[in-house]
Design an enzyme around this catalytic site. Sequence first.
Site, PDB file in Angstrom:
ATOM      1  N   ARG A   2       0.635  12.440  -9.061  1.00  0.00           N
ATOM      2  CA  ARG A   2       1.150  11.083  -8.826  1.00  0.00           C
ATOM      3  C   ARG A   2       2.590  10.919  -9.329  1.00  0.00           C
ATOM      4  O   ARG A   2       3.341  10.104  -8.816  1.00  0.00           O
ATOM      5  CB  ARG A   2       0.272  10.045  -9.545  1.00  0.00           C
ATOM      6  CG  ARG A   2      -1.094   9.836  -8.928  1.00  0.00           C
ATOM      7  CD  ARG A   2      -1.691   8.542  -9.457  1.00  0.00           C
ATOM      8  NE  ARG A   2      -3.128   8.451  -9.257  1.00  0.00           N
ATOM      9  CZ  ARG A   2      -3.716   7.992  -8.152  1.00  0.00           C
ATOM     10  NH1 ARG A   2      -2.976   7.601  -7.130  1.00  0.00           N
ATOM     11  NH2 ARG A   2      -5.026   7.925  -8.071  1.00  0.00           N
ATOM     12  N   ASP A  48      -4.352   5.100   6.393  1.00  0.00           N
ATOM     13  CA  ASP A  48      -4.925   6.317   6.949  1.00  0.00           C
ATOM     14  C   ASP A  48      -5.997   5.919   7.971  1.00  0.00           C
ATOM     15  O   ASP A  48      -5.669   5.560   9.100  1.00  0.00           O
ATOM     16  CB  ASP A  48      -5.470   7.106   5.746  1.00  0.00           C
ATOM     17  CG  ASP A  48      -6.008   8.467   6.068  1.00  0.00           C
ATOM     18  OD1 ASP A  48      -5.311   9.231   6.738  1.00  0.00           O
ATOM     19  OD2 ASP A  48      -7.129   8.783   5.621  1.00  0.00           O
ATOM     20  N   PHE A 105      -2.279  15.866   4.414  1.00  0.00           N
ATOM     21  CA  PHE A 105      -2.580  15.275   3.113  1.00  0.00           C
ATOM     22  C   PHE A 105      -1.342  15.351   2.234  1.00  0.00           C
ATOM     23  O   PHE A 105      -0.777  16.422   2.030  1.00  0.00           O
ATOM     24  CB  PHE A 105      -3.764  15.981   2.452  1.00  0.00           C
ATOM     25  CG  PHE A 105      -4.308  15.180   1.305  1.00  0.00           C
ATOM     26  CD1 PHE A 105      -5.196  14.138   1.543  1.00  0.00           C
ATOM     27  CD2 PHE A 105      -3.904  15.427   0.000  1.00  0.00           C
ATOM     28  CE1 PHE A 105      -5.675  13.359   0.495  1.00  0.00           C
ATOM     29  CE2 PHE A 105      -4.377  14.661  -1.055  1.00  0.00           C
ATOM     30  CZ  PHE A 105      -5.265  13.631  -0.805  1.00  0.00           C
ATOM     31  N   GLU A 158       0.829  -1.206   0.000  1.00  0.00           N
ATOM     32  CA  GLU A 158       0.000   0.000   0.000  1.00  0.00           C
ATOM     33  C   GLU A 158       0.864   1.257   0.000  1.00  0.00           C
ATOM     34  O   GLU A 158       2.010   1.228   0.450  1.00  0.00           O
ATOM     35  CB  GLU A 158      -0.846   0.016   1.288  1.00  0.00           C
ATOM     36  CG  GLU A 158      -2.315  -0.234   1.080  1.00  0.00           C
ATOM     37  CD  GLU A 158      -3.059   0.884   0.356  1.00  0.00           C
ATOM     38  OE1 GLU A 158      -2.466   1.596  -0.476  1.00  0.00           O
ATOM     39  OE2 GLU A 158      -4.249   1.039   0.610  1.00  0.00           O
ATOM     40  N   ASP A 159       0.283   2.346  -0.445  1.00  0.00           N
ATOM     41  CA  ASP A 159       0.987   3.628  -0.353  1.00  0.00           C
ATOM     42  C   ASP A 159       0.895   4.209   1.056  1.00  0.00           C
ATOM     43  O   ASP A 159       1.868   4.652   1.629  1.00  0.00           O
ATOM     44  CB  ASP A 159       0.443   4.634  -1.385  1.00  0.00           C
ATOM     45  CG  ASP A 159      -1.075   4.788  -1.342  1.00  0.00           C
ATOM     46  OD1 ASP A 159      -1.750   4.074  -0.578  1.00  0.00           O
ATOM     47  OD2 ASP A 159      -1.596   5.624  -2.098  1.00  0.00           O
TER      48      ASP A 159
HETATM   49  P1  IMP Z   1      -7.809   4.445   4.424  1.00  0.00           P
HETATM   50  O1  IMP Z   1      -8.763   3.461   3.855  1.00  0.00           O
HETATM   51  O2  IMP Z   1      -8.502   5.625   5.062  1.00  0.00           O
HETATM   52  O3  IMP Z   1      -6.745   3.853   5.326  1.00  0.00           O
HETATM   53  O4  IMP Z   1      -7.098   5.151   3.227  1.00  0.00           O
HETATM   54  C1  IMP Z   1      -6.270   4.504   2.440  1.00  0.00           C
HETATM   55  C2  IMP Z   1      -6.157   5.097   1.052  1.00  0.00           C
HETATM   56  O5  IMP Z   1      -6.552   6.466   0.932  1.00  0.00           O
HETATM   57  C3  IMP Z   1      -4.697   5.067   0.723  1.00  0.00           C
HETATM   58  O6  IMP Z   1      -4.377   3.847   0.154  1.00  0.00           O
HETATM   59  C4  IMP Z   1      -4.560   6.217  -0.237  1.00  0.00           C
HETATM   60  O7  IMP Z   1      -4.777   5.755  -1.543  1.00  0.00           O
HETATM   61  C5  IMP Z   1      -5.615   7.197   0.162  1.00  0.00           C
HETATM   62  N1  IMP Z   1      -5.012   8.264   1.004  1.00  0.00           N
HETATM   63  C6  IMP Z   1      -5.018   8.357   2.343  1.00  0.00           C
HETATM   64  N2  IMP Z   1      -4.352   9.449   2.771  1.00  0.00           N
HETATM   65  C7  IMP Z   1      -3.892  10.056   1.651  1.00  0.00           C
HETATM   66  C8  IMP Z   1      -3.087  11.238   1.415  1.00  0.00           C
HETATM   67  O8  IMP Z   1      -2.654  11.970   2.328  1.00  0.00           O
HETATM   68  N3  IMP Z   1      -2.821  11.518   0.120  1.00  0.00           N
HETATM   69  C9  IMP Z   1      -3.259  10.755  -0.925  1.00  0.00           C
HETATM   70  N4  IMP Z   1      -3.977   9.644  -0.746  1.00  0.00           N
HETATM   71  C10 IMP Z   1      -4.308   9.303   0.524  1.00  0.00           C
HETATM   72 MG    MG Z   2      -3.932   3.396  -1.701  1.00  0.00          MG
END
Ligand code: IMP
Ligand code: MG
Length: 179
Positions: A165, A103, A152, A99-100
Amino acid sequence: MERILAKALIDAPTLNKRVQQMARQISEDYAGREILAVGVLKGAVMFYSDLVRLLQVPVVLDFIQAKSYSGRTSSGEVRLLSEPDYLDRLEGRHVLIVEDIVDSGATIQYLRKRLLDKNPASVATCTLLDKPDARRIKVPVDYVGFTIPDVFVVGYGMDHSEHYRNLPYIAALDADEGE
Ligand code: IMP
Ligand code: MG
């Protein structure tokens, strides 16, 4: 709307060094096993391709596409846009989700459940970035590149409404930018 973000939160040499360390650790941990590396599109694309090239164990590449964000807010609701090619052939495989960023935790929770349902030998999660202050769901994360505050970020695969990106480094997007 796109602006050039000159100031890096994490610059390219720092990213490179950390990805090397992570690859070394993962290679040690998986010695003697083959990894099915499932990259989470699109955000993980840069991290994924840098990481898999450095792994010292056999690796099979696969991808899943998930969406949970719109703009700069997490919807909390995860949608799958595509499934892994290996979804019905996971038995006995060691799956590494790449994963990137973790969050709220919603995406990882959803993906882990999706993959664990198919009886793999193991499922581990590797993320370049972790935002623990934003976590709403407790999820196990096995490998973390950098822990960052709840800001962010864009670049190195990560976007704001599909922009930025391709930045070769990670930058924080100010509250008034990119809306
Ligand atoms: P989660 O499901 O809230 O944990 O979010 C996960 C996904 O949201 C990550 O895999 C990202 O693709 C996207 N995401 C969360 N935070 C950021 C950010 O700060 N910048 C860009 N994408 C984000
Ligand atoms: Mg992601």
